[in-house]
Design an enzyme around this catalytic site. Sequence first.
Site, PDB file in Angstrom:
ATOM      1  N   LYS A 150       3.199  11.252  -3.820  1.00 56.77           N
ATOM      2  CA  LYS A 150       2.070  10.601  -4.492  1.00 56.77           C
ATOM      3  C   LYS A 150       1.116  11.627  -5.105  1.00 56.77           C
ATOM      4  CE  LYS A 150      -1.536   7.132  -3.505  1.00 56.77           C
ATOM      5  NZ  LYS A 150      -2.023   6.178  -2.487  1.00 56.77           N
ATOM      6  N   ASP A 155     -12.823   4.969   1.788  1.00 56.67           N
ATOM      7  CA  ASP A 155     -11.370   4.990   2.001  1.00 56.67           C
ATOM      8  C   ASP A 155     -10.877   6.436   1.990  1.00 56.67           C
ATOM      9  OD1 ASP A 155      -8.644   4.745   2.005  1.00 56.67           O
ATOM     10  OD2 ASP A 155      -8.517   3.354   0.330  1.00 56.67           O
ATOM     11  N   GLU A 192      -7.173   0.659  -4.272  1.00 61.62           N
ATOM     12  CA  GLU A 192      -7.095   0.558  -2.815  1.00 61.62           C
ATOM     13  C   GLU A 192      -8.403   0.080  -2.174  1.00 61.62           C
ATOM     14  OE1 GLU A 192      -5.624   4.414  -1.813  1.00 61.62           O
ATOM     15  OE2 GLU A 192      -3.627   3.987  -2.600  1.00 61.62           O
ATOM     16  N   ASP A 236       0.881  -1.168   0.000  1.00 61.27           N
ATOM     17  CA  ASP A 236       0.000   0.000   0.000  1.00 61.27           C
ATOM     18  C   ASP A 236       0.915   1.212   0.000  1.00 61.27           C
ATOM     19  OD1 ASP A 236      -1.753   2.066   0.476  1.00 61.27           O
ATOM     20  OD2 ASP A 236      -2.248   1.468   2.532  1.00 61.27           O
TER      21      ASP A 236
END
Length: 552
Positions: A73, A210, A182, A11
């Site tokens: 990211k 999420d 994810e 992850d």
Amino acid sequence: MGAEWPVIGIDLGTTYSCVAIWRQNRAEIIPNDQGSNTTPSCVAFIDDHERLIGEAAVYQAIKNPLNTVFDSKRLIGRRFSENSIQEDIQLWPFKVINGTDLGNVDKPMIVVKYMGEEKKFSPEEISSMILAKLKGVAEAFLGTTVNNAVVTVPAYFNNSQRRSTKDAGTVAGLNVVRIINEPTAAAMAYGLDTITGNRNVARKNVLVFDLGGGTFDVSLVSIENGEIHVKAIGGDTHLGGGDFTNKLVAYLLEEFNRMHNIDISESPRVRGRLKAAAERAKRILSAAYQTNVEIDCLYGDIDFSVPLTRARFESLNETFFRNCLDAVDKCMKDARMEVSDVDDVVLVGGSTRIPMIQQLLQDYFNGRQLCQSINPDEAVAQGAAIHAATLSNTGGSIGDIVLVDVAPLSLGVRNANGQFDVMIPRNTSIPVRKNQKRVTTEDNQTAALFRVFEGERLMADDNNFLDEFTVSGFPPAPKGKTSFDLCFEVDVNGILNVSAVELDTGLRNQITITNRHGGLSREDVNRMISEAERYKDYDEAVRRLVEAINAL
């Protein structure tokens, strides 16, 4: 034929990353060298000769803000000119420039001082350093070389961001055997009992919410007979706990200015200390109704102390929280489901611990109890490890899980009128292949240009331009007489391949979309791999030197 064991699940998060492996019939989180199950996605460059990754980088961030890089990211696969990137640049202490002078058109590049000179790193390189750290953690834990990994990305990551994430894995020395979403990974961790147990149980519709440090995803997933079928996805790749913290920092800066009539917002060191304090306060307010932010000698010899209530935190971020609910509503409508059709609401990501987020979700689902049975920080890595086990044929009781994901955005081409002709609508199950017959639009054409976009707007230029290619060399003819077979194909990683064939002559051209604004060329990847090896050797030499000094 499965990938060679071990295949780890990673992850790769905006603020924290996590790595797991399927062993002894369960998904096991691999602790890092500090004993923590999660590793900060942070890289620091120290005194021109040392590079720190993870906790060590975070600990020294306040005194070395210009050379401590985080949130990479948020940059990966993006264009420098995007508004969200420009807004973030104003908040980051490290320097981000347009890489146009390096031949990377409209690509953000991170600038730090390292090895005695100014170095420019792409977001893929920074992410590859974090991935290499996690690879090393897994190798130390398992006692064997790790070459293969399943890496997760936000469901709403576009084609360029997925490709760039895969490139980062390659630079880190990993074969990324699969990119998965994810929330889908979290659904695998949640649904493991259903998958491994009685496969004849009734279908469960699960909404996975999420909300992490930098990205937000919501997915509606059906789990039935060992099959995980994604029905619809939504979210925002630029919304998360980091934004909530930044709102608090802005408020604290205003309070200091109001109390002392001094603007301290331009100091990277001050902002770093305020951010650390705001992050602590945000976490405390998930359990308490009030806390105090106290920082000694924040500016010169001026101490800073201000009370902060949960109500104040919620009012500062209420718009963000409401946006999360809007995404849930849109996802429900895309899946054509009512609130009563959803059997469970699963919370993933550290920011779902915020009480107002939970309350808004409960209210939306008519007071239903939210599922918090899985660890929000670890579930995504566990799901990636479960999927890795199926790909390496080491899943044992898992068997053959069927994972059916969807395309996050509509894909298509620009037509002669400038409109966006959709070839693959969003929320189409992948992998998928769609063909369409197209013809020339002008007399005596000998070449045809295909411009590929992704998005949901009517006009092509309002969407995200991916790339273009030309089929040329066919004989001239009146418009409409020359035909092409246009093919769009999305693979299991969500990466797009486009081809076109002129039907009379067989002339063809094709591209794998890498997004020329955000992707890396093969030359870039090869260069970064060699540099990564050099940095690895350099880090090892520094480590040996420190050990020798300590021994002496």
